[in-house]
Design an enzyme around this catalytic site. Structure first.
Site, PDB file in Angstrom:
ATOM      1  N   THR A 143      -4.553  -9.059   0.386  1.00 24.37           N
ATOM      2  CA  THR A 143      -3.957  -8.901  -0.941  1.00 24.37           C
ATOM      3  C   THR A 143      -4.456 -10.005  -1.867  1.00 24.37           C
ATOM      4  O   THR A 143      -4.633 -11.144  -1.435  1.00 24.37           O
ATOM      5  CB  THR A 143      -2.409  -8.908  -0.904  1.00 24.37           C
ATOM      6  OG1 THR A 143      -1.918  -8.845  -2.259  1.00 24.37           O
ATOM      7  CG2 THR A 143      -1.829 -10.125  -0.216  1.00 24.37           C
ATOM      8  N   HIS A 149       5.968  -0.675  -2.653  1.00 26.95           N
ATOM      9  CA  HIS A 149       5.448   0.017  -3.845  1.00 26.95           C
ATOM     10  C   HIS A 149       5.507   1.543  -3.700  1.00 26.95           C
ATOM     11  O   HIS A 149       4.843   2.255  -4.446  1.00 26.95           O
ATOM     12  CB  HIS A 149       4.008  -0.435  -4.147  1.00 26.95           C
ATOM     13  CG  HIS A 149       3.937  -1.829  -4.696  1.00 26.95           C
ATOM     14  ND1 HIS A 149       2.763  -2.530  -4.845  1.00 26.95           N
ATOM     15  CD2 HIS A 149       4.924  -2.657  -5.153  1.00 26.95           C
ATOM     16  CE1 HIS A 149       3.023  -3.733  -5.354  1.00 26.95           C
ATOM     17  NE2 HIS A 149       4.322  -3.837  -5.549  1.00 26.95           N
ATOM     18  N   ASN A 187       0.827  -1.203   0.000  1.00 29.86           N
ATOM     19  CA  ASN A 187       0.000   0.000   0.000  1.00 29.86           C
ATOM     20  C   ASN A 187       0.862   1.255   0.000  1.00 29.86           C
ATOM     21  O   ASN A 187       1.947   1.274   0.588  1.00 29.86           O
ATOM     22  CB  ASN A 187      -0.938   0.004   1.211  1.00 29.86           C
ATOM     23  CG  ASN A 187      -1.873  -1.186   1.196  1.00 29.86           C
ATOM     24  OD1 ASN A 187      -2.012  -1.836   0.165  1.00 29.86           O
ATOM     25  ND2 ASN A 187      -2.495  -1.487   2.320  1.00 29.86           N
TER      26      ASN A 187
HETATM   27  P1  OAD Z   1      -6.186  -5.914  -4.819  1.00 27.39           P
HETATM   28  O1  OAD Z   1      -7.247  -4.904  -5.073  1.00 27.39           O
HETATM   29  O2  OAD Z   1      -5.669  -6.679  -5.977  1.00 27.39           O
HETATM   30  O3  OAD Z   1      -6.736  -6.988  -3.776  1.00 27.39           O
HETATM   31  C1  OAD Z   1      -7.355  -6.617  -2.574  1.00 27.39           C
HETATM   32  C2  OAD Z   1      -7.616  -7.873  -1.774  1.00 27.39           C
HETATM   33  O4  OAD Z   1      -8.142  -7.484  -0.512  1.00 27.39           O
HETATM   34  C3  OAD Z   1      -8.623  -8.840  -2.406  1.00 27.39           C
HETATM   35  O5  OAD Z   1      -8.098 -10.149  -2.358  1.00 27.39           O
HETATM   36  C4  OAD Z   1      -9.865  -8.700  -1.508  1.00 27.39           C
HETATM   37  O6  OAD Z   1     -10.583  -9.910  -1.387  1.00 27.39           O
HETATM   38  C5  OAD Z   1      -9.234  -8.317  -0.193  1.00 27.39           C
HETATM   39  N1  OAD Z   1     -10.085  -7.522   0.714  1.00 27.39           N
HETATM   40  C6  OAD Z   1     -10.933  -6.518   0.396  1.00 27.39           C
HETATM   41  N2  OAD Z   1     -11.483  -5.987   1.505  1.00 27.39           N
HETATM   42  C7  OAD Z   1     -10.982  -6.692   2.560  1.00 27.39           C
HETATM   43  C8  OAD Z   1     -11.138  -6.622   3.976  1.00 27.39           C
HETATM   44  N3  OAD Z   1     -11.949  -5.725   4.547  1.00 27.39           N
HETATM   45  N4  OAD Z   1     -10.448  -7.502   4.740  1.00 27.39           N
HETATM   46  C9  OAD Z   1      -9.637  -8.421   4.176  1.00 27.39           C
HETATM   47  N5  OAD Z   1      -9.432  -8.530   2.853  1.00 27.39           N
HETATM   48  C10 OAD Z   1     -10.083  -7.672   2.053  1.00 27.39           C
HETATM   49  O7  OAD Z   1      -5.023  -5.169  -4.016  1.00 27.39           O
HETATM   50  P2  OAD Z   1      -3.501  -5.618  -3.803  1.00 27.39           P
HETATM   51  O8  OAD Z   1      -3.380  -7.085  -3.621  1.00 27.39           O
HETATM   52  O9  OAD Z   1      -2.940  -4.737  -2.765  1.00 27.39           O
HETATM   53  O10 OAD Z   1       0.339  -2.102  -7.356  1.00 27.39           O
HETATM   54  O11 OAD Z   1      -2.886  -5.225  -5.205  1.00 27.39           O
HETATM   55  C11 OAD Z   1      -1.525  -5.415  -5.402  1.00 27.39           C
HETATM   56  C12 OAD Z   1      -0.957  -4.313  -6.252  1.00 27.39           C
HETATM   57  O12 OAD Z   1      -1.712  -4.205  -7.463  1.00 27.39           O
HETATM   58  C13 OAD Z   1      -1.068  -2.931  -5.648  1.00 27.39           C
HETATM   59  O13 OAD Z   1      -0.033  -2.626  -4.753  1.00 27.39           O
HETATM   60  C14 OAD Z   1      -1.003  -2.058  -6.854  1.00 27.39           C
HETATM   61  C15 OAD Z   1      -1.977  -2.808  -7.713  1.00 27.39           C
HETATM   62  O14 OAD Z   1      -1.959  -2.612  -9.061  1.00 27.39           O
HETATM   63  C16 OAD Z   1       0.868  -1.047  -7.971  1.00 27.39           C
HETATM   64  O15 OAD Z   1       0.233  -0.027  -8.171  1.00 27.39           O
HETATM   65  C17 OAD Z   1       2.299  -1.240  -8.401  1.00 27.39           C
END
Ligand code: OAD
Length: 236
Positions: free
Chosen positions: A180, A111, A94
């Site tokens: 994530t 990131h 994040n």
């Molecule tokens: P994502 O949007 O890909 O995934 C978010 C995750 O959080 C999903 O698996 C949801 O199921 C979960 N989620 C949502 N709300 C939740 C909650 N209240 N409690 C627990 N889990 C929850 O986000 P990231 O995995 O962070 O990179 O994405 C990775 C990277 O892709 C980011 O850092 C960004 C993006 O493109 C860059 O910008 C380089």
């Protein structure tokens, strides 16, 4: 597993900040539904249309001014205090700074950080907090265009921060993977590193992800509720 771990590493993603009111990237209502990655989050996009890219980041910066850490962030900050310095590492994808706002100390922002800007000319790196920036902010030292100090697609992760994240996971007995989608590499590769090293893996997520099949324990639900409960279960 958390109570028994001598060294703990945590990997967080956008899901941990969802309950603070920050949009995640993927899925319904996610940021990548409203914007194309290749328009706002690649070096080429910034070369082509820096004003559009800055509009995207300035909106996200403005949003940060009105959000606060949630109980999930606070639980991780309290968890850190149970470990000697150096034995707890929080690795986050994040860019929102909410872990530090909650009091977490050993945070690796792999990131980057949206509150920081970096000069495309002289490399000056500055923390601008959430103060509004011009549509096309310029460096005060050399006059070149500033960019957000975040990692875009097709870019390398900051080498030193990444090395420390990799080392922390290798040295850990347990990796807690929170909120994530575990699809963006190299970040998601930290889960493979933990697995190869024999660490226990705990996943906290609303949904099944590619990390789920590697997890020893899956806590299915919102991290803002589950992490405080996990903390409560630990012996005082
Ligand atoms: P994502 O949007 O890909 O995934 C978010 C995750 O959080 C999903 O698996 C949801 O199921 C979960 N989620 C949502 N709300 C939740 C909650 N209240 N409690 C627990 N889990 C929850 O986000 P990231 O995995 O962070 O990179 O994405 C990775 C990277 O892709 C980011 O850092 C960004 C993006 O493109 C860059 O910008 C380089």
């Amino acid at each position: 597993m958390v109570g028994a771990a001598r060294r703990l590493a945590v990997l967080t993603g956008a899901g941990i900040s969802a309950e603070s009111g920050i949009a995640t990237f993927r899925g319904a209502g996610g940021l990548w539904e409203g914007y194309r990655v290749e328009d706002v989050a690649t070096p080429r996009a910034f070369q082509r249309d820096p004003a559009l890219v800055w509009r995207f980041y300035n909106l996200r910066r403005a949003n940060l001014a009105s959000v606060a850490p949630n109980p999930g962030h606070h639980a991780l900050a309290m968890l850190e205090r149970r470990f000697p310095p150096g034995n707890f590492t929080l690795i986050t994808q994040n860019v929102d700074g909410l872990h530090q706002a909650a009091g977490s100390r050993n945070v690796l922002e792999i990131h980057g950080a949206i509150r920081r800007v970096r000069c495309t000319g002289c490399g000056l790196n500055e923390d601008r907090g959430t103060a509004p920036l011009p549509d096309l902010p310029k460096c005060e030292r050399c006059g070149a265009l500033l960019r957000p100090d975040v990692v875009w697609f097709e870019e390398m992760l900051p080498a030193d921060v990444w090395r420390r994240a990799d080392e922390a996971v290798r040295a850990s007995n347990c990796l807690l993977v929170v909120g994530t989608s575990a699809v963006v590499y190299p970040a998601a590769g930290l889960i493979d590193v933990a697995r190869a090293g024999g660490s226990d893996i705990i996943e906290v997520n609303l949904e099944t992800t590619p990390a789920s099949c590697h997890a020893d324990v899956i806590l299915r639900g919102p991290s803002g509720q589950l992490l405080p409960r996990l903390l409560d279960l630990l012996p005082s």
